[in-house]
Design an enzyme around this catalytic site. Sequence first.
Site, PDB file in Angstrom:
ATOM      1  CB  ILE A 156      -0.933   0.017   1.225  1.00 45.64           C
ATOM      2  CG1 ILE A 156      -2.082  -0.973   1.052  1.00 45.64           C
ATOM      3  CG2 ILE A 156      -1.462   1.424   1.490  1.00 45.64           C
ATOM      4  CD1 ILE A 156      -3.173  -0.508   0.107  1.00 45.64           C
ATOM      5  CB  VAL A 159       0.730   1.225  -4.628  1.00 45.06           C
ATOM      6  CG1 VAL A 159      -0.309   1.829  -5.565  1.00 45.06           C
ATOM      7  CG2 VAL A 159       1.173  -0.140  -5.160  1.00 45.06           C
ATOM      8  CD  GLU A 160      -2.467   5.182  -2.035  1.00 43.82           C
ATOM      9  OE1 GLU A 160      -2.393   6.382  -2.360  1.00 43.82           O
ATOM     10  OE2 GLU A 160      -3.444   4.467  -2.317  1.00 43.82           O
ATOM     11  CB  THR A 161       3.640   8.057  -0.829  1.00 47.71           C
ATOM     12  OG1 THR A 161       4.026   7.135   0.202  1.00 47.71           O
ATOM     13  CG2 THR A 161       2.231   8.566  -0.561  1.00 47.71           C
ATOM     14  CE1 TYR A 358      -3.758   1.960  -4.708  1.00 46.98           C
ATOM     15  CE2 TYR A 358      -5.067   0.359  -3.504  1.00 46.98           C
ATOM     16  CZ  TYR A 358      -4.161   1.400  -3.515  1.00 46.98           C
ATOM     17  OH  TYR A 358      -3.648   1.857  -2.330  1.00 46.98           O
TER      18      TYR A 358
END
Length: 380
Positions: A156, A159-161, A358
């Site tokens: 997570i 992928v996010e940041t 995602y």
Amino acid sequence: MYASNSTTFKTALTLLTAALLAASAGAAEPHKKARHAHPQHKLPTQAAPAASTVQGGAAYAHRPDAMQFADDVALRRDLDPQWVREVIGQARFLSKVPQLMLPPAKGSAKNWRAYRSRFVEPVRIRAGVRFWQQYREALLQAEREYGVPAQIIVGIIGVETIYGQQMGNFRVMDTLATLAFDFPAAHPRAAERAAFFRRELEQFLSLVHRTGADPFAARGSYAGAMGLGQFMPSSWVRYAVDFDADGRIDLYASPADAIGSVANYFIGHEWKPGMPTHYPVAFDATRVDMDALLAPDILPTFSAASMAAKGAVLDAAGAQHNGPLALIELQNGDEPPSYVAGTENFYAITRYNWSSYYAMAVIELGRAVAAAMQTGQASK
């Protein structure tokens, strides 16, 4: 999206997160309240400078709909009407933001392999190895307390940041106001999404008013998400935890807090500890009913037996799965699609971002980082 490098700015965001914890204490999980009660914090009094502030267009002070919303929020939340009007009035329209919310043009072929290559790639894998090595204890603790595997949390945040490298530099007030009052009408769910962002804006305003924080200090994504895990204001209130037990929540500069908060988010969305996310699936071409299998989309609906009756062929573990499953289709452009049988935990990942692509990218990035950890890949 790019994160600000301003130390002062990060300090302001740290203080804001502490303030949000105090404001949301009543919504925390009972065992978390006992563990992290009454955090100490100070409140920022002015917006910190950003290294590259996003420039906005017209302010919302002269928009009747925005000012009516301000009056309604003040009444519902028992806030000072003049303060709400002033804050919303200073928010600026960001012309690029509505464009970024539009789905791909019709006719654009989805391509799982191309999508995967954006996230499961050497830069993120190496950064993930470094992150896992540095915060191993927090990840193990999250596994013990929440039952969410480290590789899912690592997936997570990667992928996010990219593990905090790209947290966004849009003023949250500007993005939330833009999407609340100027959500693109061309979006197929425009009314629903605009209502969502109005709720997020209301929650953000209520929190910063209650804590005395500067509403223009926080930076985030073009959708108003903040921190390593990119939490929206409502998620921040409900799921953010002080996982390093230092008396405050800091989802920007405390990876431990981000790790615990991501795990808590999943538990709040019915993650089942010990359950796989998906199983491989094939098909019996002589009797497969693809229309029926794909009708529920990503919502787990079928038992293993009912999937088999419709022509899906699960492996031994999938055939023994005790719980609902969904047939997940991942299109590959002009090539044949990929398929898996998604469990309730696959669905839980899509509650973070409503996309099967995602969710699979999170899963596969986490697996790739875990594999690199096992093989001793150098964290260059």
